[in-house]
Design a protein around this motif. Structure first.
Motif, PDB file in Angstrom:
ATOM      1  N   LEU A  76      -6.817  32.353 -16.688  1.00 27.05           N
ATOM      2  CA  LEU A  76      -7.353  33.555 -16.055  1.00 27.05           C
ATOM      3  C   LEU A  76      -7.449  34.703 -17.059  1.00 27.05           C
ATOM      4  O   LEU A  76      -8.407  35.475 -17.032  1.00 27.05           O
ATOM      5  N   SER A  77      -6.479  34.800 -17.943  1.00 30.69           N
ATOM      6  CA  SER A  77      -6.521  35.847 -18.975  1.00 30.69           C
ATOM      7  C   SER A  77      -7.721  35.658 -19.889  1.00 30.69           C
ATOM      8  O   SER A  77      -8.399  36.629 -20.252  1.00 30.69           O
ATOM      9  N   ARG A  78      -7.993  34.407 -20.270  1.00 28.50           N
ATOM     10  CA  ARG A  78      -9.153  34.140 -21.128  1.00 28.50           C
ATOM     11  C   ARG A  78     -10.457  34.504 -20.408  1.00 28.50           C
ATOM     12  O   ARG A  78     -11.377  35.056 -21.010  1.00 28.50           O
ATOM     13  N   LEU A  79     -10.538  34.192 -19.116  1.00 30.57           N
ATOM     14  CA  LEU A  79     -11.727  34.567 -18.349  1.00 30.57           C
ATOM     15  C   LEU A  79     -11.866  36.080 -18.280  1.00 30.57           C
ATOM     16  O   LEU A  79     -12.965  36.617 -18.452  1.00 30.57           O
ATOM     17  N   LYS A  80     -10.763  36.751 -18.015  1.00 35.12           N
ATOM     18  CA  LYS A  80     -10.800  38.208 -17.903  1.00 35.12           C
ATOM     19  C   LYS A  80     -11.245  38.846 -19.215  1.00 35.12           C
ATOM     20  O   LYS A  80     -11.967  39.840 -19.210  1.00 35.12           O
ATOM     21  N   GLU A  81     -10.830  38.271 -20.340  1.00 35.65           N
ATOM     22  CA  GLU A  81     -11.214  38.801 -21.651  1.00 35.65           C
ATOM     23  C   GLU A  81     -12.730  38.764 -21.855  1.00 35.65           C
ATOM     24  O   GLU A  81     -13.281  39.607 -22.549  1.00 35.65           O
ATOM     25  N   THR A  82     -13.409  37.806 -21.244  1.00 33.34           N
ATOM     26  CA  THR A  82     -14.854  37.688 -21.416  1.00 33.34           C
ATOM     27  C   THR A  82     -15.649  38.415 -20.343  1.00 33.34           C
ATOM     28  O   THR A  82     -16.870  38.520 -20.456  1.00 33.34           O
ATOM     29  N   ASP A  83     -14.982  38.939 -19.321  1.00 34.38           N
ATOM     30  CA  ASP A  83     -15.684  39.613 -18.218  1.00 34.38           C
ATOM     31  C   ASP A  83     -16.553  40.766 -18.695  1.00 34.38           C
ATOM     32  O   ASP A  83     -17.717  40.873 -18.293  1.00 34.38           O
ATOM     33  N   LEU A  84     -16.020  41.645 -19.534  1.00 37.01           N
ATOM     34  CA  LEU A  84     -16.801  42.795 -19.989  1.00 37.01           C
ATOM     35  C   LEU A  84     -18.011  42.356 -20.799  1.00 37.01           C
ATOM     36  O   LEU A  84     -19.093  42.946 -20.685  1.00 37.01           O
ATOM     37  N   ASP A  85     -17.820  41.317 -21.619  1.00 38.20           N
ATOM     38  CA  ASP A  85     -18.955  40.802 -22.386  1.00 38.20           C
ATOM     39  C   ASP A  85     -20.033  40.253 -21.449  1.00 38.20           C
ATOM     40  O   ASP A  85     -21.226  40.456 -21.675  1.00 38.20           O
ATOM     41  N   MET A  86     -19.613  39.559 -20.403  1.00 33.56           N
ATOM     42  CA  MET A  86     -20.579  38.995 -19.453  1.00 33.56           C
ATOM     43  C   MET A  86     -21.316  40.086 -18.691  1.00 33.56           C
ATOM     44  O   MET A  86     -22.503  39.951 -18.411  1.00 33.56           O
ATOM     45  N   VAL A  87     -20.629  41.164 -18.372  1.00 30.57           N
ATOM     46  CA  VAL A  87     -21.286  42.275 -17.691  1.00 30.57           C
ATOM     47  C   VAL A  87     -22.424  42.794 -18.551  1.00 30.57           C
ATOM     48  O   VAL A  87     -23.543  43.009 -18.075  1.00 30.57           O
ATOM     49  N   ARG A  88     -22.163  42.955 -19.839  1.00 29.31           N
ATOM     50  CA  ARG A  88     -23.205  43.467 -20.746  1.00 29.31           C
ATOM     51  C   ARG A  88     -24.357  42.462 -20.861  1.00 29.31           C
ATOM     52  O   ARG A  88     -25.528  42.833 -20.872  1.00 29.31           O
ATOM     53  N   VAL A  89     -24.032  41.178 -20.924  1.00 23.13           N
ATOM     54  CA  VAL A  89     -25.070  40.146 -21.010  1.00 23.13           C
ATOM     55  C   VAL A  89     -25.950  40.192 -19.761  1.00 23.13           C
ATOM     56  O   VAL A  89     -27.188  40.185 -19.862  1.00 23.13           O
ATOM     57  N   LEU A  90     -25.339  40.242 -18.592  1.00 26.90           N
ATOM     58  CA  LEU A  90     -26.112  40.273 -17.344  1.00 26.90           C
ATOM     59  C   LEU A  90     -26.947  41.543 -17.244  1.00 26.90           C
ATOM     60  O   LEU A  90     -28.099  41.503 -16.788  1.00 26.90           O
ATOM     61  N   GLU A  91     -26.382  42.643 -17.679  1.00 25.94           N
ATOM     62  CA  GLU A  91     -27.137  43.890 -17.680  1.00 25.94           C
ATOM     63  C   GLU A  91     -28.374  43.767 -18.575  1.00 25.94           C
ATOM     64  O   GLU A  91     -29.478  44.163 -18.188  1.00 25.94           O
ATOM     65  N   ASP A  92     -28.192  43.177 -19.752  1.00 29.03           N
ATOM     66  CA  ASP A  92     -29.322  42.986 -20.672  1.00 29.03           C
ATOM     67  C   ASP A  92     -30.362  42.042 -20.076  1.00 29.03           C
ATOM     68  O   ASP A  92     -31.571  42.263 -20.223  1.00 29.03           O
ATOM     69  N   VAL A  93     -29.920  40.992 -19.388  1.00 36.01           N
ATOM     70  CA  VAL A  93     -30.850  40.045 -18.763  1.00 36.01           C
ATOM     71  C   VAL A  93     -31.679  40.756 -17.693  1.00 36.01           C
ATOM     72  O   VAL A  93     -32.899  40.575 -17.617  1.00 36.01           O
ATOM     73  N   VAL A  94     -31.032  41.566 -16.870  1.00 38.00           N
ATOM     74  CA  VAL A  94     -31.750  42.301 -15.827  1.00 38.00           C
ATOM     75  C   VAL A  94     -32.791  43.222 -16.456  1.00 38.00           C
ATOM     76  O   VAL A  94     -33.943  43.279 -16.000  1.00 38.00           O
ATOM     77  N   ILE A  95     -32.419  43.910 -17.521  1.00 39.38           N
ATOM     78  CA  ILE A  95     -33.359  44.825 -18.187  1.00 39.38           C
ATOM     79  C   ILE A  95     -34.551  44.058 -18.747  1.00 39.38           C
ATOM     80  O   ILE A  95     -35.704  44.481 -18.599  1.00 39.38           O
ATOM     81  N   VAL A  96     -34.312  42.897 -19.363  1.00 40.59           N
ATOM     82  CA  VAL A  96     -35.411  42.079 -19.896  1.00 40.59           C
ATOM     83  C   VAL A  96     -36.322  41.615 -18.765  1.00 40.59           C
ATOM     84  O   VAL A  96     -37.555  41.667 -18.885  1.00 40.59           O
ATOM     85  N   LEU A  97     -35.742  41.161 -17.665  1.00 47.77           N
ATOM     86  CA  LEU A  97     -36.549  40.706 -16.528  1.00 47.77           C
ATOM     87  C   LEU A  97     -37.405  41.842 -15.965  1.00 47.77           C
ATOM     88  O   LEU A  97     -38.574  41.637 -15.612  1.00 47.77           O
ATOM     89  N   ILE A  98     -36.844  43.029 -15.894  1.00 47.43           N
ATOM     90  CA  ILE A  98     -37.605  44.191 -15.405  1.00 47.43           C
ATOM     91  C   ILE A  98     -38.699  44.553 -16.402  1.00 47.43           C
ATOM     92  O   ILE A  98     -39.855  44.766 -16.015  1.00 47.43           O
ATOM     93  N   ASP A  99     -38.346  44.596 -17.699  1.00 48.27           N
ATOM     94  CA  ASP A  99     -39.328  44.949 -18.735  1.00 48.27           C
ATOM     95  C   ASP A  99     -40.501  43.977 -18.758  1.00 48.27           C
ATOM     96  O   ASP A  99     -41.641  44.367 -19.019  1.00 48.27           O
TER      97      ASP A  99
END
Length: 144
Positions: A76-99
């Motif tokens: 769970l700690s390893r997953l939590k460590e990657t959560d913030l990175d995944m948030v940024r990745v998903l945010e970037d994906v949404v922006i690309v899809l909108i663009d």
């Protein structure tokens, strides 16, 4: 030594050893709660409401339960460590899809739009601060 006295001493020592072992077993116990299948749910050093059993501290069952609990915590700690990175990745994906016009910003739920707006504003503020700091450093260097 008289046989009777020797036998008495032997029996007395045996009884004392037995009592010491029983006392040690009582002290080296934990209090547990089990589910309907007998699996450990909770382990505590002190008695608690809902406890259903006791378990020897040196038992293999307790060692396995603690090892499993530690492994789950580590994963769970390893997953939590990657959560913030995944948030940024998903945010970037949404922006690309909108663009690219594949989705519209308005297609997103209101809560998602608000969060994306908040993050965009926060990032713009941060980039603005970085720009101010960078300019201040340049100004200081030019003054040297």
């Amino acid at each position: 030594m008289d046989w009777t006295l020797g036998r008495f001493c032997y029996m007395l020592m045996k009884q004392v050893n037995l009592q010491i072992k029983e006392w040690a077993a009582e002290v080296a116990m934990v209090y547990v709660q089990r589910d309907k299948n007998g699996l450990l749910l909770r382990v505590e050093a002190e008695p608690f409401d809902g406890m259903t059993d006791t378990l020897a501290v040196e038992s293999e069952e307790l060692a396995r339960w603690l090892a499993t609990k530690e492994e789950v915590h580590n994963r769970l700690s390893r997953l939590k460590e990657t959560d913030l990175d995944m948030v940024r990745v998903l945010e970037d994906v949404v922006i690309v899809l909108i663009d690219r016009g594949l989705i519209s910003f308005e297609d997103l739920p209101l809560a998602a739009r608000r969060k994306l707006d908040e993050r965009a504003l926060a990032r713009a503020d941060l980039e603005g601060l970085v720009g101010v700091v960078t300019q201040s450093v340049r100004d200081c260097r030019q003054g040297d």
